[in-house]
Scaffold this motif. Structure first.
Motif, mmCIF file in Angstrom:
data_model
loop_
_atom_site.group_PDB
_atom_site.id
_atom_site.type_symbol
_atom_site.label_atom_id
_atom_site.label_comp_id
_atom_site.label_asym_id
_atom_site.label_seq_id
_atom_site.Cartn_x
_atom_site.Cartn_y
_atom_site.Cartn_z
ATOM 1 N N ASN A 1 -32.056 -19.209 -54.462
ATOM 2 C CA ASN A 1 -31.377 -19.114 -53.169
ATOM 3 C C ASN A 1 -30.648 -20.422 -52.848
ATOM 4 O O ASN A 1 -29.515 -20.405 -52.371
ATOM 5 C CB ASN A 1 -32.394 -18.767 -52.078
ATOM 6 N N TYR A 55 -27.574 -20.825 -55.301
ATOM 7 C CA TYR A 55 -26.523 -19.869 -54.923
ATOM 8 C C TYR A 55 -25.790 -20.336 -53.667
ATOM 9 O O TYR A 55 -24.555 -20.365 -53.630
ATOM 10 C CB TYR A 55 -27.134 -18.480 -54.707
ATOM 11 N N GLY A 101 -35.698 -13.046 -61.897
ATOM 12 C CA GLY A 101 -36.549 -11.891 -62.200
ATOM 13 C C GLY A 101 -37.272 -12.064 -63.526
ATOM 14 O O GLY A 101 -38.481 -11.810 -63.625
ATOM 15 N N PHE A 141 -37.607 -17.987 -55.930
ATOM 16 C CA PHE A 141 -36.719 -17.593 -54.836
ATOM 17 C C PHE A 141 -36.034 -18.811 -54.229
ATOM 18 O O PHE A 141 -34.815 -18.820 -54.028
ATOM 19 C CB PHE A 141 -37.471 -16.838 -53.733
ATOM 20 N N VAL A 198 -30.104 -13.812 -60.064
ATOM 21 C CA VAL A 198 -31.152 -12.832 -59.741
ATOM 22 C C VAL A 198 -31.848 -12.361 -61.013
ATOM 23 O O VAL A 198 -33.081 -12.260 -61.062
ATOM 24 C CB VAL A 198 -30.564 -11.647 -58.938
ATOM 25 N N LEU A 246 -24.342 -14.557 -58.609
ATOM 26 C CA LEU A 246 -25.503 -13.975 -57.931
ATOM 27 C C LEU A 246 -26.285 -13.075 -58.891
ATOM 28 O O LEU A 246 -27.514 -13.165 -58.968
ATOM 29 C CB LEU A 246 -25.073 -13.188 -56.696
#
Length: 121
Positions: A76, A79, A104, A72, A100, A96
């Motif tokens: 984050n 991004y 994942g 994360f 993600v 994005l």
């Protein structure tokens, strides 16, 4: 003087989680270095020893949370750095989505390996 800009909304959820994960990562990384470089020396680390450590519920959960927090925090941060550089519109949405999906997949693979090492799969 350069204008300071951040895509993080101060006090927003992403801003808060970035700071919480940073603090968590610092503490767990210090634990990791202490355990794997001072308690056990690098030359003594074996696959069997790693499996044995993963049997401890606390260690297992710490490593899984470390993985999730790191994924994360990294995604984050990347991004928001790109948004700060002017990324917008469709490219912003594509980046994005890619980040993600990558995070994942990283989390799924890491949890899978942790479960296998723990003997749960």
């Amino acid at each position: 003087m350069a204008e300071r800009y951040s895509s993080f909304t101060p006090g927003g959820t992403a801003w808060f989680l970035q700071r919480v994960t940073a603090a968590f990562l610092i503490v767990v990384l210090a634990f990791h270095f202490f355990l794997l470089h001072f308690v056990n020396h690098a030359s003594e680390i074996t696959f069997a020893g790693t499996q044995a450590r993963m049997e401890d519920v606390g260690y297992f959960l710490t490593m899984v949370l470390f993985l999730i927090a790191g994924a994360f925090h990294g995604v984050n941060g990347v991004y928001n750095a790109l948004v700060n550089q002017g990324l917008s519109g469709t490219p912003k949405k594509v980046v994005l989505a890619v980040l993600v999906i990558a995070a994942g997949l990283l989390i799924v693979q890491g949890v899978w390996v942790a479960l296998v090492m723990r003997g749960m799969i």
